[in-house]
Design a protein around this motif. Structure first.
Motif: not given
Lengths: 235, 235
Positions: A106-107, A154-158, A161, A164
């Motif tokens: 990912t980014t 870089g990907n805040s969603v990743l 997760f 978590q």
DNA sequence: ATTACCGATGGTGCATGCAGCATGGCGAAA
DNA sequence: TTTCGCCATGCTGCATGCACCATCGGTAAT
């Protein structure tokens, strides 16, 4: 329940009143660091007094981490620290393996010199604890490592997760560290060496795969040590 | 703010007092269903009165969903419904694409006859709304579809992540549905047809890839419609 | 001796009061 | 007329009180 867990967390609040966010992080850390162990009952009033706040923000903090399954709130009983069942641990690790490969897919974030410095610092720390696996220190290094990796996502969603899943796995993993011998220390050094190489190459994808590899090794150790009895204490 | 959103959510609480979990889900749904739109300020006292409870459980519910970034709580102002910035939308979709492929790559759930039935039911609903894309009904079908996919994810951690990412993407996606013409209705039908085939084949991996494909199409539409102005209302 | 019941104790769940903060409008001064 | 400042208003953040629930130990009946 452990006696004076307050001492173990360096950042003391003596001067400022902690917010909900701080309390949440601290409780999570304490669970990961095994200062709270499965079966312990986190009492809101107790924590409230310790932090110098009322029950309300403590309740809020605990409520926010309920969805991770690490704490189960039971009316009239307390906020019980739960031991994740082996099946769930398997699921967490299954996902962690995949998430690791996504770090490079990912980014990405930019690898800066500071990251490399932090890696070398961790490597030195890991070397220092060598055969003497004081689980407290090991866990500290491991936690800093996780923070470092987080910063590289870089990907805040990743990243969310990833964090978590880390929290869900951490307490179990750290319990394994207590059981296993110094091999986990060596494994940590090996992981950090691989990580340093990958980062020196500016290869984020490699960083992800290094994680993927060692998470896999970690889960193997969990299966190896956690199904057997863990009778030898670290004293 | 929308006038009587209460009517739009069939399960009325007239008989039973809702718990924090219920409130949380309902607020999330209302954000996804665009009953709350970016800029709206969710006032705790207001919601509390509507649900017949005090501010406390409402606060708790909102606090729990804060980490998704859909609502931002600002002291002295309110709980503001946020529009996710395009960059974050990109990140959410990037992750959703990957998560979809993991549906089949991780421990799967068993596909039962009931799932197939639900798929066929959704397909029929999708056909019914045909060219007339009443966004409310579309969103309802889309939401049921997401629930169905969730039920097919055996790994509970992945299911949790999947759901979180869905919630983060939903409101934006549904805003696109308002702009785009009937093509999204056709796309939904196509997706459900693919899904029915995959499920009839008992092929979970195919289910995941079908999702991956249509999430990709969806994001393309977002880029196509959301960067331009959305001047034509649905009346 | 054993079992069933009941009350004391201690915990969470929720309601509510109050303090602090942000904001908008009104009025006074330039 | 314009602009600056102050106050009224409304909302969140936190503290606290009370009701409900779970548990455990003592006591009485069998």
């Amino acid at each position: 329940m452990s006696a004076d867990v307050t001492q173990s967390t360096p950042p003391v609040w003596s001067d400022r009143k902690p917010g909900v966010e701080d309390i949440q992080r601290l409780i999570l850390k304490r669970i990961c660091f095994l200062e709270y162990t499965p079966g312990d009952r986190l009492k809101e009033a107790e924590l409230a007094e310790e932090f110098g706040v009322s029950r309300t923000p403590v309740r809020d903090a605990i409520s926010r981490i309920n969805h991770l399954g690490l704490v189960e709130t039971i009316n009239g009983v307390g906020n019980v620290v739960m031991e994740l069942p082996p099946e769930k641990i398997a699921q967490v690790y299954e996902i962690r393996l995949h998430l690791a490969t996504l770090i490079g897919a990912t980014t990405p974030a930019q690898i800066e010199e500071s990251h490399l410095d932090r890696t070398r610092d961790l490597l030195q720390q890991a070397h220092q604890l060598g055969g003497q696996v004081d689980s407290r220190q090991y866990v500290s290094v491991n936690d800093q490592l996780n923070t470092l990796i987080s910063d590289l996502i870089g990907n805040s969603v990743l990243r969310s997760f990833w964090t978590q899943a880390y929290y869900q796995a951490a307490s179990t993993w750290h319990r394994v560290v207590d059981c296993a011998g110094p091999e986990v220390g060596d494994a940590l050094v090996a992981e950090l060496v691989d990580l340093e190489t990958a980062m020196a190459e500016q290869d984020i994808q490699a960083v992800g795969y290094v994680q993927r590899i060692h998470i896999g090794y970690g889960y193997t150790r969990i299966k190896k040590y956690l199904l057997k009895n863990c009778d030898d204490d670290v004293s």
